[in-house]
Scaffold this motif. Structure first.
Motif, PDB file in Angstrom:
ATOM      1  N   LYS A 165       0.832  -1.197   0.000  1.00  0.00           N
ATOM      2  CA  LYS A 165       0.000   0.000   0.000  1.00  0.00           C
ATOM      3  C   LYS A 165       0.867   1.249   0.000  1.00  0.00           C
ATOM      4  O   LYS A 165       2.081   1.189   0.200  1.00  0.00           O
ATOM      5  CB  LYS A 165      -0.926  -0.004   1.222  1.00  0.00           C
ATOM      6  CG  LYS A 165      -1.888  -1.177   1.263  1.00  0.00           C
ATOM      7  CD  LYS A 165      -2.869  -1.075   2.414  1.00  0.00           C
ATOM      8  CE  LYS A 165      -2.210  -1.268   3.749  1.00  0.00           C
ATOM      9  NZ  LYS A 165      -3.171  -1.329   4.855  1.00  0.00           N
ATOM     10  N   MET A 166       0.203   2.378  -0.202  1.00  0.00           N
ATOM     11  CA  MET A 166       0.909   3.653  -0.271  1.00  0.00           C
ATOM     12  C   MET A 166       1.379   4.158   1.086  1.00  0.00           C
ATOM     13  O   MET A 166       2.175   5.091   1.140  1.00  0.00           O
ATOM     14  CB  MET A 166       0.014   4.705  -0.920  1.00  0.00           C
ATOM     15  CG  MET A 166       0.039   4.673  -2.426  1.00  0.00           C
ATOM     16  SD  MET A 166      -0.671   6.148  -3.145  1.00  0.00           S
ATOM     17  CE  MET A 166      -0.132   5.985  -4.852  1.00  0.00           C
ATOM     18  N   ASP A 167       0.928   3.556   2.174  1.00  0.00           N
ATOM     19  CA  ASP A 167       1.416   3.963   3.488  1.00  0.00           C
ATOM     20  C   ASP A 167       2.633   3.162   3.921  1.00  0.00           C
ATOM     21  O   ASP A 167       3.058   3.241   5.079  1.00  0.00           O
ATOM     22  CB  ASP A 167       0.309   3.845   4.537  1.00  0.00           C
ATOM     23  CG  ASP A 167      -0.245   2.425   4.634  1.00  0.00           C
ATOM     24  OD1 ASP A 167       0.185   1.566   3.838  1.00  0.00           O
ATOM     25  OD2 ASP A 167      -1.116   2.186   5.490  1.00  0.00           O
ATOM     26  N   GLY A 168       3.227   2.369   2.993  1.00  0.00           N
ATOM     27  CA  GLY A 168       4.443   1.617   3.281  1.00  0.00           C
ATOM     28  C   GLY A 168       4.223   0.316   4.012  1.00  0.00           C
ATOM     29  O   GLY A 168       5.157  -0.219   4.612  1.00  0.00           O
ATOM     30  N   VAL A 169       3.011  -0.237   3.963  1.00  0.00           N
ATOM     31  CA  VAL A 169       2.671  -1.459   4.700  1.00  0.00           C
ATOM     32  C   VAL A 169       2.557  -2.627   3.730  1.00  0.00           C
ATOM     33  O   VAL A 169       1.958  -2.507   2.657  1.00  0.00           O
ATOM     34  CB  VAL A 169       1.352  -1.277   5.486  1.00  0.00           C
ATOM     35  CG1 VAL A 169       0.911  -2.585   6.122  1.00  0.00           C
ATOM     36  CG2 VAL A 169       1.530  -0.217   6.559  1.00  0.00           C
ATOM     37  N   LEU A 170       3.142  -3.766   4.121  1.00  0.00           N
ATOM     38  CA  LEU A 170       2.985  -5.037   3.417  1.00  0.00           C
ATOM     39  C   LEU A 170       1.965  -5.876   4.169  1.00  0.00           C
ATOM     40  O   LEU A 170       2.130  -6.131   5.367  1.00  0.00           O
ATOM     41  CB  LEU A 170       4.328  -5.767   3.333  1.00  0.00           C
ATOM     42  CG  LEU A 170       4.280  -7.232   2.888  1.00  0.00           C
ATOM     43  CD1 LEU A 170       3.887  -7.350   1.416  1.00  0.00           C
ATOM     44  CD2 LEU A 170       5.612  -7.923   3.137  1.00  0.00           C
ATOM     45  N   ASP A 171       0.900  -6.306   3.483  1.00  0.00           N
ATOM     46  CA  ASP A 171      -0.137  -7.152   4.077  1.00  0.00           C
ATOM     47  C   ASP A 171      -0.033  -8.552   3.496  1.00  0.00           C
ATOM     48  O   ASP A 171       0.100  -8.721   2.277  1.00  0.00           O
ATOM     49  CB  ASP A 171      -1.532  -6.595   3.799  1.00  0.00           C
ATOM     50  CG  ASP A 171      -1.813  -5.324   4.581  1.00  0.00           C
ATOM     51  OD1 ASP A 171      -1.195  -5.143   5.639  1.00  0.00           O
ATOM     52  OD2 ASP A 171      -2.650  -4.511   4.135  1.00  0.00           O
ATOM     53  N   VAL A 172      -0.097  -9.541   4.388  1.00  0.00           N
ATOM     54  CA  VAL A 172      -0.127 -10.947   3.984  1.00  0.00           C
ATOM     55  C   VAL A 172      -1.505 -11.493   4.331  1.00  0.00           C
ATOM     56  O   VAL A 172      -1.906 -11.475   5.499  1.00  0.00           O
ATOM     57  CB  VAL A 172       0.975 -11.758   4.681  1.00  0.00           C
ATOM     58  CG1 VAL A 172       1.012 -13.178   4.138  1.00  0.00           C
ATOM     59  CG2 VAL A 172       2.333 -11.099   4.504  1.00  0.00           C
ATOM     60  N   TRP A 173      -2.228 -11.986   3.323  1.00  0.00           N
ATOM     61  CA  TRP A 173      -3.592 -12.475   3.495  1.00  0.00           C
ATOM     62  C   TRP A 173      -3.609 -13.998   3.370  1.00  0.00           C
ATOM     63  O   TRP A 173      -3.020 -14.550   2.444  1.00  0.00           O
ATOM     64  CB  TRP A 173      -4.527 -11.876   2.442  1.00  0.00           C
ATOM     65  CG  TRP A 173      -4.629 -10.385   2.479  1.00  0.00           C
ATOM     66  CD1 TRP A 173      -3.732  -9.485   1.989  1.00  0.00           C
ATOM     67  CD2 TRP A 173      -5.691  -9.606   3.045  1.00  0.00           C
ATOM     68  NE1 TRP A 173      -4.163  -8.203   2.209  1.00  0.00           N
ATOM     69  CE2 TRP A 173      -5.369  -8.244   2.846  1.00  0.00           C
ATOM     70  CE3 TRP A 173      -6.885  -9.930   3.679  1.00  0.00           C
ATOM     71  CZ2 TRP A 173      -6.197  -7.215   3.278  1.00  0.00           C
ATOM     72  CZ3 TRP A 173      -7.715  -8.904   4.106  1.00  0.00           C
ATOM     73  CH2 TRP A 173      -7.375  -7.565   3.908  1.00  0.00           C
ATOM     74  N   ASP A 174      -4.276 -14.644   4.314  1.00  0.00           N
ATOM     75  CA  ASP A 174      -4.553 -16.084   4.242  1.00  0.00           C
ATOM     76  C   ASP A 174      -6.068 -16.242   4.296  1.00  0.00           C
ATOM     77  O   ASP A 174      -6.670 -16.170   5.364  1.00  0.00           O
ATOM     78  CB  ASP A 174      -3.879 -16.820   5.397  1.00  0.00           C
ATOM     79  CG  ASP A 174      -4.001 -18.335   5.268  1.00  0.00           C
ATOM     80  OD1 ASP A 174      -4.746 -18.790   4.378  1.00  0.00           O
ATOM     81  OD2 ASP A 174      -3.362 -19.066   6.048  1.00  0.00           O
ATOM     82  N   ILE A 175      -6.687 -16.428   3.120  1.00  0.00           N
ATOM     83  CA  ILE A 175      -8.159 -16.391   3.066  1.00  0.00           C
ATOM     84  C   ILE A 175      -8.799 -17.620   3.695  1.00  0.00           C
ATOM     85  O   ILE A 175     -10.003 -17.604   3.984  1.00  0.00           O
ATOM     86  CB  ILE A 175      -8.639 -16.221   1.612  1.00  0.00           C
ATOM     87  CG1 ILE A 175      -8.035 -17.295   0.713  1.00  0.00           C
ATOM     88  CG2 ILE A 175      -8.299 -14.838   1.093  1.00  0.00           C
ATOM     89  CD1 ILE A 175      -8.505 -17.226  -0.725  1.00  0.00           C
TER      90      ILE A 175
END
Length: 592
Positions: free
Chosen positions: A427-437
């Motif tokens: 994202k543009m706020d410098g955050v990496l998100d890892v999703w496990d659906i």
């Protein structure tokens, strides 16, 4: 021969001569303690120091060159036959065997070797090397560690004027190198002093890039050849396609001519699955998809205009900003546009109009990422505006799964190559998100603040353990993902397949319901239009109005007459029932 070196010096340079003699001890000075000076002294703390009677050593680390191993084999052909016998002729070999078997020396040698061979066979049969000794033991479930990630290295743009990391590509053989494309995509923000170079980094050495790539225009995208780890292809800011063979240096081997290239920056280029391994195709915001053969980049081999009306008009074409190609589906590819549409295409269609198969209306803004699930190719992931969405090829009206709207704009995403239910977003706020659906659909399993500036690019290594994120400041951050998010879980494929199928069925049911509602609304609107048309026609002809008024009047009179008749019948029945009740009461009174 003994070599002697004599040092010579003048006597006057030695100083006064020392004369020693034997005499008793003599006190020259005695200083008794002064109690008044004790306040001026500070007592020193005791300090213990250990002494080890051993050699002092120091330890140093050194990166040596990696030892490359190679596998080789030997093909043993049937041999030992005499020159006059052809092993391919069955009759000759049978005749020679019979002749040898009758020889006494052959029989004696077989008898001698038989005992040795029997001993070896019995040794092999004594122990079953494939025996499973612990079949009945229950498997101990491993304790699931909490999801985590740690920063391994940070590769910084070595130039003074920092540029955005617009593309990342892992080397196919082992993933020990990372190709990084740098460019400035902000309108009129690039300066003359800004470097045009991009770099290839060794992931173990963040201090200096291993190789420099020198294009004529800044690279917006870059991709390693999956069949040859020494070749790369890139898309430039000025629309040119550039090809490198790193064995020949940092200068491009081939590049396309400006008149036959894209008119806008090339945002995505992908290698195609071909026999030669030299085919690629690119997409740009000029509304074109071009196919190339890197051996001859003078002009594209094929061209497709992304016109939704299928007329091939470049003025009506949608600008492409992302591209997807799955090697298991060699004729199909997908394009993500600036207008939020995903266009599904078929390259082998007969006419240009048939090449655009269908469209998916997915996002409110540009689609920055588009990728099929490596385990379930019919399902694909898109990222745009503030959400990430998962789609099924069969359902075009809406996505089957989606994340909630984030506070910051999503800029890139990709699936995990190891776990089918895990995907990554930046994202543009410098955050990496890892999703496990499979674990959680509403929120990411892991959120990690990578840097303070915006993240624009993302790439995962083939083993799923390392993730590279590119930022606006020209930093490519390498992160190591925990084993729980990079190891295939038990029954994960079957559970995710069931989830995708369930969500697809739900969307199909909702889609069918929406169609019914639309049909009803359409029929109502048609009826209202017919009535309006009838009224307009009736107003024009007074005879129709009189006839309709008479029919309405007579129908109302008939309805009123029927209502009164029915009311009279009900009253008569009521009177009869009352008379009957009175007679029954009289009979009871007389009987009493």
């Amino acid at each position: 021969m003994e070599i002697v070196h004599v040092y010579s010096k003048l006597r006057s340079e030695f100083g006064r001569q020392c004369l020693f003699s034997d005499r008793p001890a003599e006190l020259l000075l005695d200083l008794p303690p002064d109690p008044s000076l004790t306040l001026s002294f500070i007592q020193k703390n005791h300090r213990d120091q250990a002494v080890q009677a051993c050699w002092e050593t120091s330890e140093h680390q050194l990166n040596t060159e990696r030892f490359e191993t190679g596998s080789c084999g030997i093909n043993h052909m049937e041999g030992g036959w005499p020159k006059d016998i052809n092993p391919a002729e069955m009759e000759q070999t049978i005749r020679f065997r019979k002749k040898v078997e009758k020889d006494e020396s052959y029989i004696n040698s077989v008898l001698q070797l038989g005992s040795v061979m029997e001993h070896c066979i019995r040794q092999n049969n004594a122990v079953d090397i494939y025996q499973e000794c612990f079949e009945d033991e229950e498997e101990v479930e491993e304790i699931q560690e909490p999801p985590s990630a740690k920063t391994v290295n940070v590769f910084r743009d070595p130039n003074e004027i920092k540029r955005t990391v617009t593309s990342l590509s892992w080397q196919p053989d082992g993933g020990r190198k990372l190709a990084v494309a740098y460019s400035c995509l902000e309108f009129q923000k690039s300066s003359k002093d800004m470097s045009l170079d991009s770099y290839i980094w060794d992931i173990e050495n963040p201090n200096r890039p291993e190789m420099m790539l020198k294009p004529a225009s800044p690279l917006v995208c870059l991709d390693y050849n999956p069949k040859d780890s020494h070749t790369l292809v890139g898309g430039s800011y000025n629309g040119q396609i550039v090809f490198w063979d790193i064995r020949k240096g940092n200068q491009p081997v081939e590049f396309s001519s400006l008149e036959h290239s894209h008119r806008d920056p090339v945002y995505k280029i992908i290698w195609l699955q071909s026999k030669t391994g030299t085919d690629a195709f690119s997409a740009s915001t000029d509304g074109q998809v071009l196919w190339w053969d890197v051996r001859k980049l003078a002009e594209p081999t094929e061209r497709l205009v992304l016109d939704p009306s299928r007329e091939g008009n470049l003025d009506q074409a949608l600008g492409a900003i992302s591209l997807e190609f799955e090697p298991t589906m060699p004729t199909k590819f997908m394009v993500g546009t600036e207008q939020g549409l995903v266009i599904s295409c078929n390259r082998k269609a007969k006419t240009p109009a048939e090449k655009i198969v269908c469209t998916y209306d997915s996002h409110h803004g540009p689609i920055y990422a588009l990728q099929r699930n490596p385990f379930f190719p019919k399902n694909f992931l898109t990222v745009g505006d503030w959400t990430a969405r998962i789609w099924s090829e069969d359902i075009k009206e809406s996505s089957i799964m989606w994340t909630k709207y984030q506070m910051s704009y999503l800029t890139d995403a990709c699936w995990s190559p190891v776990r089918p239910s895990v995907f990554f977003t930046v994202k543009m706020d410098g955050v990496l998100d890892v999703w496990d659906i499979l674990f959680k659909q509403s929120d990411p399993t892991l959120s990690l603040k990578v840097c303070d500036k915006s993240l624009y690019s993302l790439s995962v290594q083939d083993n799923g353990c390392l993730v590279a994120c590119g930022s606006q400041l020209g930093e490519a951050t390498l992160l190591e993902i925990c084993s729980g998010l990079s190891t295939l879980q038990k029954n994960e494929k079957s559970l995710l397949a069931a989830m995708f199928e369930r969500e697809s069925k739900r969307e199909k049911i909702l889609e069918a319901r929406q169609r019914e509602v639309r049909l009803k609304e359409r029929s109502r609107s048609e009826q209202s239009r017919e009535e309006e048309v009838g009224r307009e026609e009736g107003e024009e002809d007074p005879k129709h109005l009189i006839a309709r008024a008479e029919s309405d009047f007579y129908s109302l009179v008939e309805a009123e007459v029927k209502r009164r008749e029915k009311k009279d019948e009900v009253m008569k029945e009521k009177d009869i029932c009352e008379e009957k009740d009175v007679k029954d009461e009289e009979q009871r009174g007389t009987s009493e």
